[in-house]
Design a protein around this motif. Sequence first.
Motif, PDB file in Angstrom:
ATOM      1  N   TYR A  96       0.831  -1.210   0.000  1.00  0.00           N
ATOM      2  CA  TYR A  96       0.000   0.000   0.000  1.00  0.00           C
ATOM      3  C   TYR A  96       0.861   1.254   0.000  1.00  0.00           C
ATOM      4  O   TYR A  96       0.563   2.222  -0.682  1.00  0.00           O
ATOM      5  CB  TYR A  96      -0.940   0.015   1.210  1.00  0.00           C
ATOM      6  CG  TYR A  96      -2.245  -0.680   0.945  1.00  0.00           C
ATOM      7  CD1 TYR A  96      -3.213  -0.113   0.127  1.00  0.00           C
ATOM      8  CD2 TYR A  96      -2.523  -1.916   1.514  1.00  0.00           C
ATOM      9  CE1 TYR A  96      -4.412  -0.755  -0.125  1.00  0.00           C
ATOM     10  CE2 TYR A  96      -3.719  -2.555   1.277  1.00  0.00           C
ATOM     11  CZ  TYR A  96      -4.667  -1.967   0.456  1.00  0.00           C
ATOM     12  OH  TYR A  96      -5.844  -2.597   0.213  1.00  0.00           O
ATOM     13  N   ARG A  97       1.943   1.240   0.771  1.00  0.00           N
ATOM     14  CA  ARG A  97       2.836   2.408   0.790  1.00  0.00           C
ATOM     15  C   ARG A  97       3.439   2.656  -0.583  1.00  0.00           C
ATOM     16  O   ARG A  97       3.521   3.793  -1.042  1.00  0.00           O
ATOM     17  CB  ARG A  97       3.938   2.225   1.830  1.00  0.00           C
ATOM     18  CG  ARG A  97       3.493   2.583   3.211  1.00  0.00           C
ATOM     19  CD  ARG A  97       4.663   2.614   4.190  1.00  0.00           C
ATOM     20  NE  ARG A  97       4.312   1.770   5.309  1.00  0.00           N
ATOM     21  CZ  ARG A  97       4.748   0.548   5.523  1.00  0.00           C
ATOM     22  NH1 ARG A  97       5.621   0.009   4.732  1.00  0.00           N
ATOM     23  NH2 ARG A  97       4.335  -0.152   6.561  1.00  0.00           N
ATOM     24  N   GLN A  98       3.847   1.592  -1.262  1.00  0.00           N
ATOM     25  CA  GLN A  98       4.413   1.741  -2.604  1.00  0.00           C
ATOM     26  C   GLN A  98       3.358   2.226  -3.591  1.00  0.00           C
ATOM     27  O   GLN A  98       3.646   3.045  -4.463  1.00  0.00           O
ATOM     28  CB  GLN A  98       5.009   0.419  -3.068  1.00  0.00           C
ATOM     29  CG  GLN A  98       6.255   0.028  -2.315  1.00  0.00           C
ATOM     30  CD  GLN A  98       6.755  -1.358  -2.707  1.00  0.00           C
ATOM     31  OE1 GLN A  98       6.105  -2.084  -3.433  1.00  0.00           O
ATOM     32  NE2 GLN A  98       7.926  -1.717  -2.199  1.00  0.00           N
ATOM     33  N   ALA A  99       2.141   1.740  -3.452  1.00  0.00           N
ATOM     34  CA  ALA A  99       1.069   2.166  -4.349  1.00  0.00           C
ATOM     35  C   ALA A  99       0.742   3.642  -4.145  1.00  0.00           C
ATOM     36  O   ALA A  99       0.476   4.365  -5.114  1.00  0.00           O
ATOM     37  CB  ALA A  99      -0.178   1.312  -4.121  1.00  0.00           C
ATOM     38  N   ILE A 100       0.771   4.105  -2.908  1.00  0.00           N
ATOM     39  CA  ILE A 100       0.501   5.517  -2.637  1.00  0.00           C
ATOM     40  C   ILE A 100       1.560   6.391  -3.290  1.00  0.00           C
ATOM     41  O   ILE A 100       1.255   7.409  -3.919  1.00  0.00           O
ATOM     42  CB  ILE A 100       0.410   5.762  -1.115  1.00  0.00           C
ATOM     43  CG1 ILE A 100      -0.867   5.137  -0.568  1.00  0.00           C
ATOM     44  CG2 ILE A 100       0.457   7.250  -0.789  1.00  0.00           C
ATOM     45  CD1 ILE A 100      -0.936   5.097   0.942  1.00  0.00           C
ATOM     46  N   VAL A 101       2.816   6.002  -3.173  1.00  0.00           N
ATOM     47  CA  VAL A 101       3.900   6.769  -3.789  1.00  0.00           C
ATOM     48  C   VAL A 101       3.751   6.757  -5.308  1.00  0.00           C
ATOM     49  O   VAL A 101       3.904   7.795  -5.974  1.00  0.00           O
ATOM     50  CB  VAL A 101       5.272   6.220  -3.356  1.00  0.00           C
ATOM     51  CG1 VAL A 101       6.390   6.856  -4.152  1.00  0.00           C
ATOM     52  CG2 VAL A 101       5.482   6.444  -1.875  1.00  0.00           C
ATOM     53  N   LEU A 102       3.425   5.614  -5.881  1.00  0.00           N
ATOM     54  CA  LEU A 102       3.259   5.509  -7.333  1.00  0.00           C
ATOM     55  C   LEU A 102       2.119   6.395  -7.829  1.00  0.00           C
ATOM     56  O   LEU A 102       2.266   7.127  -8.813  1.00  0.00           O
ATOM     57  CB  LEU A 102       3.001   4.047  -7.724  1.00  0.00           C
ATOM     58  CG  LEU A 102       2.801   3.780  -9.210  1.00  0.00           C
ATOM     59  CD1 LEU A 102       4.089   4.040  -9.959  1.00  0.00           C
ATOM     60  CD2 LEU A 102       2.331   2.361  -9.426  1.00  0.00           C
ATOM     61  N   LEU A 103       0.992   6.369  -7.127  1.00  0.00           N
ATOM     62  CA  LEU A 103      -0.137   7.203  -7.519  1.00  0.00           C
ATOM     63  C   LEU A 103       0.176   8.686  -7.353  1.00  0.00           C
ATOM     64  O   LEU A 103      -0.247   9.519  -8.162  1.00  0.00           O
ATOM     65  CB  LEU A 103      -1.379   6.834  -6.713  1.00  0.00           C
ATOM     66  CG  LEU A 103      -1.994   5.480  -7.047  1.00  0.00           C
ATOM     67  CD1 LEU A 103      -3.093   5.140  -6.054  1.00  0.00           C
ATOM     68  CD2 LEU A 103      -2.545   5.488  -8.461  1.00  0.00           C
ATOM     69  N   MET A 104       0.921   9.022  -6.317  1.00  0.00           N
ATOM     70  CA  MET A 104       1.305  10.414  -6.112  1.00  0.00           C
ATOM     71  C   MET A 104       2.225  10.889  -7.232  1.00  0.00           C
ATOM     72  O   MET A 104       2.064  11.989  -7.765  1.00  0.00           O
ATOM     73  CB  MET A 104       2.003  10.580  -4.760  1.00  0.00           C
ATOM     74  CG  MET A 104       2.348  12.007  -4.429  1.00  0.00           C
ATOM     75  SD  MET A 104       3.053  12.213  -2.782  1.00  0.00           S
ATOM     76  CE  MET A 104       4.456  11.131  -2.847  1.00  0.00           C
ATOM     77  N   MET A 105       3.173  10.046  -7.634  1.00  0.00           N
ATOM     78  CA  MET A 105       4.080  10.408  -8.721  1.00  0.00           C
ATOM     79  C   MET A 105       3.319  10.569 -10.032  1.00  0.00           C
ATOM     80  O   MET A 105       3.625  11.478 -10.822  1.00  0.00           O
ATOM     81  CB  MET A 105       5.191   9.360  -8.853  1.00  0.00           C
ATOM     82  CG  MET A 105       6.184   9.410  -7.742  1.00  0.00           C
ATOM     83  SD  MET A 105       7.453   8.104  -7.716  1.00  0.00           S
ATOM     84  CE  MET A 105       7.629   7.595  -9.381  1.00  0.00           C
ATOM     85  N   ALA A 106       2.332   9.724 -10.276  1.00  0.00           N
ATOM     86  CA  ALA A 106       1.537   9.841 -11.495  1.00  0.00           C
ATOM     87  C   ALA A 106       0.756  11.154 -11.498  1.00  0.00           C
ATOM     88  O   ALA A 106       0.700  11.850 -12.527  1.00  0.00           O
ATOM     89  CB  ALA A 106       0.585   8.654 -11.616  1.00  0.00           C
ATOM     90  N   GLY A 107       0.179  11.528 -10.378  1.00  0.00           N
ATOM     91  CA  GLY A 107      -0.568  12.780 -10.290  1.00  0.00           C
ATOM     92  C   GLY A 107       0.330  13.996 -10.490  1.00  0.00           C
ATOM     93  O   GLY A 107      -0.020  14.929 -11.209  1.00  0.00           O
ATOM     94  N   VAL A 108       1.489  13.975  -9.849  1.00  0.00           N
ATOM     95  CA  VAL A 108       2.437  15.087  -9.998  1.00  0.00           C
ATOM     96  C   VAL A 108       2.926  15.153 -11.447  1.00  0.00           C
ATOM     97  O   VAL A 108       3.052  16.238 -12.019  1.00  0.00           O
ATOM     98  CB  VAL A 108       3.614  14.938  -9.012  1.00  0.00           C
ATOM     99  CG1 VAL A 108       4.737  15.902  -9.336  1.00  0.00           C
ATOM    100  CG2 VAL A 108       3.135  15.136  -7.592  1.00  0.00           C
TER     101      VAL A 108
END
Length: 59
Positions: free
Chosen positions: A33-45
């Motif tokens: 979940y932590r990795q998925a949150i970072v991945l989704l945040m990077m995609a949004g940015v």
Amino acid sequence: MGLLGAPMRLSAQGCSQCKDNASAMPASAQAGYRQAIVLLMMAGVGLFVGTLVILRRNR
């Protein structure tokens, strides 16, 4: 009009339920979940920055 300007009370029940559910998961699922949150945040940015670059070039 007065109701639109008045602050509304927010309920954080959903957040506390999510925290309880996440803490009950195994450590490997929590790491996922932590990795998925970072991945989704990077995609949004990336989308935000890409939009700014495109708008800047077309200006």
